[in-house]
Design a protein around this motif. Structure first.
Motif, PDB file in Angstrom:
ATOM      1  N   ILE A  74       0.823  -1.210   0.000  1.00  0.00           N
ATOM      2  CA  ILE A  74       0.000   0.000   0.000  1.00  0.00           C
ATOM      3  C   ILE A  74       0.858   1.262   0.000  1.00  0.00           C
ATOM      4  N   PHE A  75       2.117   1.143  -0.348  1.00  0.00           N
ATOM      5  CA  PHE A  75       3.052   2.266  -0.280  1.00  0.00           C
ATOM      6  C   PHE A  75       2.937   3.148  -1.515  1.00  0.00           C
ATOM      7  N   ALA A  76       2.939   4.470  -1.322  1.00  0.00           N
ATOM      8  CA  ALA A  76       2.920   5.464  -2.405  1.00  0.00           C
ATOM      9  C   ALA A  76       1.822   5.193  -3.435  1.00  0.00           C
ATOM     10  N   PRO A  77       0.569   5.090  -2.996  1.00  0.00           N
ATOM     11  CA  PRO A  77      -0.509   4.756  -3.930  1.00  0.00           C
ATOM     12  C   PRO A  77      -0.755   5.813  -4.997  1.00  0.00           C
ATOM     13  N   HIS A  78      -0.306   7.041  -4.770  1.00  0.00           N
ATOM     14  CA  HIS A  78      -0.559   8.153  -5.673  1.00  0.00           C
ATOM     15  C   HIS A  78       0.565   8.390  -6.666  1.00  0.00           C
ATOM     16  N   ALA A  79       1.743   7.830  -6.410  1.00  0.00           N
ATOM     17  CA  ALA A  79       2.947   8.201  -7.140  1.00  0.00           C
ATOM     18  C   ALA A  79       3.004   7.536  -8.520  1.00  0.00           C
ATOM     19  N   PRO A  80       3.871   8.057  -9.410  1.00  0.00           N
ATOM     20  CA  PRO A  80       3.966   7.489 -10.758  1.00  0.00           C
ATOM     21  C   PRO A  80       4.327   6.007 -10.731  1.00  0.00           C
ATOM     22  N   VAL A  81       3.690   5.258 -11.597  1.00  0.00           N
ATOM     23  CA  VAL A  81       3.916   3.820 -11.666  1.00  0.00           C
ATOM     24  C   VAL A  81       5.360   3.507 -12.055  1.00  0.00           C
ATOM     25  N   GLU A  82       5.949   4.342 -12.892  1.00  0.00           N
ATOM     26  CA  GLU A  82       7.307   4.069 -13.373  1.00  0.00           C
ATOM     27  C   GLU A  82       8.334   4.055 -12.251  1.00  0.00           C
ATOM     28  N   PHE A  83       7.987   4.687 -11.114  1.00  0.00           N
ATOM     29  CA  PHE A  83       8.901   4.709  -9.984  1.00  0.00           C
ATOM     30  C   PHE A  83       8.411   3.849  -8.826  1.00  0.00           C
ATOM     31  N   GLY A  84       7.424   2.995  -9.097  1.00  0.00           N
ATOM     32  CA  GLY A  84       6.955   2.063  -8.087  1.00  0.00           C
ATOM     33  C   GLY A  84       5.698   2.468  -7.368  1.00  0.00           C
ATOM     34  N   GLY A  85       5.081   3.581  -7.758  1.00  0.00           N
ATOM     35  CA  GLY A  85       3.849   4.022  -7.124  1.00  0.00           C
ATOM     36  C   GLY A  85       2.624   3.371  -7.724  1.00  0.00           C
ATOM     37  N   GLY A  86       1.456   3.702  -7.163  1.00  0.00           N
ATOM     38  CA  GLY A  86       0.208   3.108  -7.635  1.00  0.00           C
ATOM     39  C   GLY A  86      -0.465   3.864  -8.745  1.00  0.00           C
ATOM     40  N   GLY A  87      -0.116   5.142  -8.951  1.00  0.00           N
ATOM     41  CA  GLY A  87      -0.672   5.903 -10.061  1.00  0.00           C
ATOM     42  C   GLY A  87      -2.129   6.280  -9.928  1.00  0.00           C
ATOM     43  N   LEU A  88      -2.667   6.335  -8.705  1.00  0.00           N
ATOM     44  CA  LEU A  88      -4.082   6.651  -8.542  1.00  0.00           C
ATOM     45  C   LEU A  88      -4.394   8.091  -8.923  1.00  0.00           C
ATOM     46  N   SER A  89      -5.551   8.284  -9.534  1.00  0.00           N
ATOM     47  CA  SER A  89      -6.040   9.629  -9.842  1.00  0.00           C
ATOM     48  C   SER A  89      -6.456  10.329  -8.554  1.00  0.00           C
ATOM     49  N   MET A  90      -6.793  11.607  -8.654  1.00  0.00           N
ATOM     50  CA  MET A  90      -7.250  12.350  -7.485  1.00  0.00           C
ATOM     51  C   MET A  90      -8.512  11.729  -6.901  1.00  0.00           C
ATOM     52  N   VAL A  91      -9.461  11.390  -7.742  1.00  0.00           N
ATOM     53  CA  VAL A  91     -10.708  10.803  -7.248  1.00  0.00           C
ATOM     54  C   VAL A  91     -10.444   9.463  -6.579  1.00  0.00           C
ATOM     55  N   ASP A  92      -9.640   8.629  -7.219  1.00  0.00           N
ATOM     56  CA  ASP A  92      -9.413   7.286  -6.706  1.00  0.00           C
ATOM     57  C   ASP A  92      -8.591   7.260  -5.427  1.00  0.00           C
ATOM     58  N   ARG A  93      -7.755   8.284  -5.225  1.00  0.00           N
ATOM     59  CA  ARG A  93      -6.941   8.284  -4.007  1.00  0.00           C
ATOM     60  C   ARG A  93      -7.694   8.834  -2.794  1.00  0.00           C
ATOM     61  N   ALA A  94      -8.857   9.461  -2.987  1.00  0.00           N
ATOM     62  CA  ALA A  94      -9.543  10.139  -1.884  1.00  0.00           C
ATOM     63  C   ALA A  94      -9.824   9.202  -0.713  1.00  0.00           C
ATOM     64  N   ALA A  95     -10.389   8.045  -0.987  1.00  0.00           N
ATOM     65  CA  ALA A  95     -10.726   7.126   0.093  1.00  0.00           C
ATOM     66  C   ALA A  95      -9.483   6.504   0.721  1.00  0.00           C
ATOM     67  N   VAL A  96      -8.467   6.257  -0.087  1.00  0.00           N
ATOM     68  CA  VAL A  96      -7.217   5.691   0.433  1.00  0.00           C
ATOM     69  C   VAL A  96      -6.557   6.669   1.403  1.00  0.00           C
ATOM     70  N   PHE A  97      -6.478   7.929   0.993  1.00  0.00           N
ATOM     71  CA  PHE A  97      -5.871   8.945   1.845  1.00  0.00           C
ATOM     72  C   PHE A  97      -6.681   9.160   3.120  1.00  0.00           C
ATOM     73  N   GLU A  98      -7.999   9.073   3.007  1.00  0.00           N
ATOM     74  CA  GLU A  98      -8.826   9.234   4.208  1.00  0.00           C
ATOM     75  C   GLU A  98      -8.532   8.125   5.209  1.00  0.00           C
ATOM     76  N   GLU A  99      -8.403   6.907   4.719  1.00  0.00           N
ATOM     77  CA  GLU A  99      -8.092   5.806   5.632  1.00  0.00           C
ATOM     78  C   GLU A  99      -6.715   5.990   6.256  1.00  0.00           C
ATOM     79  N   ALA A 100      -5.752   6.464   5.475  1.00  0.00           N
ATOM     80  CA  ALA A 100      -4.419   6.722   6.029  1.00  0.00           C
ATOM     81  C   ALA A 100      -4.495   7.807   7.098  1.00  0.00           C
ATOM     82  N   GLY A 101      -5.297   8.847   6.854  1.00  0.00           N
ATOM     83  CA  GLY A 101      -5.403   9.950   7.781  1.00  0.00           C
ATOM     84  C   GLY A 101      -6.129   9.632   9.067  1.00  0.00           C
TER      85      GLY A 101
END
Length: 415
Positions: A74-101
């Motif tokens: 679940i690390f770096a879900p928002h970051a570019p895929v080319e560097f190992g991130g999940g590449g989530l859009s703003m909408v898709d990351r909203a719930a993930v970030f809320e759970e982290a927060g």
């Protein structure tokens, strides 16, 4: 609406399933995994240290938590895929970030905390290939931290960035940066900084004259000074003063284009405000849920507190503020994902969220009584951390000023 219900709405806004090929990975699974990780691994540490990241170990704890998050996938879900991130859009990351927060340490664990998260977004959209490899890649991997150095002591840049006084002067070998900064989040221990400096014009001129530079922390003449001790304690590296004395950087250090720093800053600021909302939404939800549990267990005047009308009103108002914050957040995120600047939408969402989430924490404290202002529950520290959000990333008054000006132009020009 629960966080997982929010995700379902976000991933299928038209009522239909979204094509799996449109997603880098399933955000429902990611948010569920984030929730499990935060509650099992992060919350106990948060509670043990009263949300004080430096007391908990600072960077040492960051490294340990990020390693654990990486193992959970679940690390770096928002970051570019080319560097190992999940590449989530703003909408898709909203719930993930809320759970982290939901934990004050959760965003740090997932490598989605400020200022690194916003700097990743800026570097991804503006950086050259060489800058992405040198600065973005290690930041995504959690190997380093970063800072965004714009705010200055008065009369320099603060709520009005056009008052920028730090100057970058052209020399034969590149640029010499001189000036002072303060309230630079994460500065203590950062590996590099994105520094805003004036390259033309004079303080007070709007829309031009500033340039962003990528400056390694080891550069001669760059000094990270004292911590500005603020009421929030959950951001690693603190909020520090900085001085730049003849700091020499090459032309390749320019991020974006010369004199267009204010324009490029908007690439970062709108999304960063919304990810702040996502994270603090999780914290406010924890304060609310904690208060409801306490009020359901405590009796007064012959009834449970949750059965008393005044407490029921506070519970209902909290639910309304949570739902309204999510709705405004998602509206802004859709605009950003569609390529819009979202100035109006992000300002509205940021103001409402900053004030609504403070109201939620305040009501939660009230429902908990004496426990609500003690370290026995997480409620008081959440209130402590939320209050600065009404100032950070633009005070509510400045955003209202901008909203009002846009409204006047829109309405009068239509007549």
């Amino acid at each position: 609406m629960s966080c997982r219900a929010l995700e379902q709405a976000a991933t299928a806004p038209d009522g239909a399933e979204r094509d799996e090929e449109d997603l880098m990975y399933d955000p429902k699974i990611t948010a569920a995994a984030t929730e499990d990780f935060v509650r099992e691994v992060v919350l106990p540490l948060d509670d043990r240290h009263d949300g004080d990241i430096e007391a908990a170990g600072g960077d040492r704890l960051r490294i340990e938590l990020q390693a654990a998050a990486r193992q959970r996938g679940i690390f770096a879900p928002h970051a570019p895929v080319e560097f190992g991130g999940g590449g989530l859009s703003m909408v898709d990351r909203a719930a993930v970030f809320e759970e982290a927060g939901y934990s004050l340490f959760g965003p740090l664990a997932l490598n989605i905390a400020a200022p690194d998260e916003g700097n990743m977004h800026l570097l991804d959209h503006v950086g050259t290939s060489a800058q992405r490899e040198e600065f973005l890649a290690p930041l995504v991997r959690g190997e380093v931290r970063s800072g965004f150095a714009m705010t200055e002591p008065s009369p320099g840049a603060g709520s009005d960035p056009s008052a920028l006084t730090t100057v970058a002067s052209r020399v034969a070998d590149g640029w010499l940066i001189n000036g002072r900064k303060r309230f630079i989040t994460g500065a203590d221990g950062a590996s590099f900084f994105i520094v805003m400096a004036r390259t033309s014009g004079t303080p007070g001129e709007h829309g031009h004259g500033a340039t962003m530079f990528l400056v390694p922390a080891t550069t001669e003449g760059l000094d990270v000074g004292r911590h500005m001790h603020t009421q929030d304690k959950s951001m690693v590296g603190g909020h520090c003063e900085m001085t730049f004395t003849n700091v020499l950087v090459p032309d390749s250090a320019i991020l974006g284009e010369r004199d267009l720093g204010f324009r490029y800053a908007q690439v970062r600021l709108g999304p960063a405000r919304m990810t702040h909302v996502m994270r603090w939404l999780g914290a406010a939800r924890r304060a609310h849920e904690t208060a409801v549990v306490v009020a359901s267990e405590r009796r007064a005047f012959g009834d449970r507190l949750v059965d008393l009308g005044m407490v029921q009103q506070m519970i209902a108002d909290n639910e309304i503020d949570l739902a309204a914050t999510r709705a405004l957040l998602l509206k802004a995120c859709v605009v950003l994902d569609d390529g819009g600047r979202g100035s109006e939408e992000t300002s509205v969402a940021k103001i409402f969220a900053a004030e609504a989430l403070c109201r939620i924490a305040d009501r939660a404290q009230q429902m908990c009584g004496g426990l609500g202002v003690s370290a026995e529950l997480p409620v008081s520290r959440i209130a402590r951390e939320l209050r600065p959000f009404r100032i950070y990333d633009g005070p509510s008054e400045v955003h209202r000023y901008s909203i009002a000006n846009r409204a006047v132009r829109r309405i009068t020009e239509a007549k």
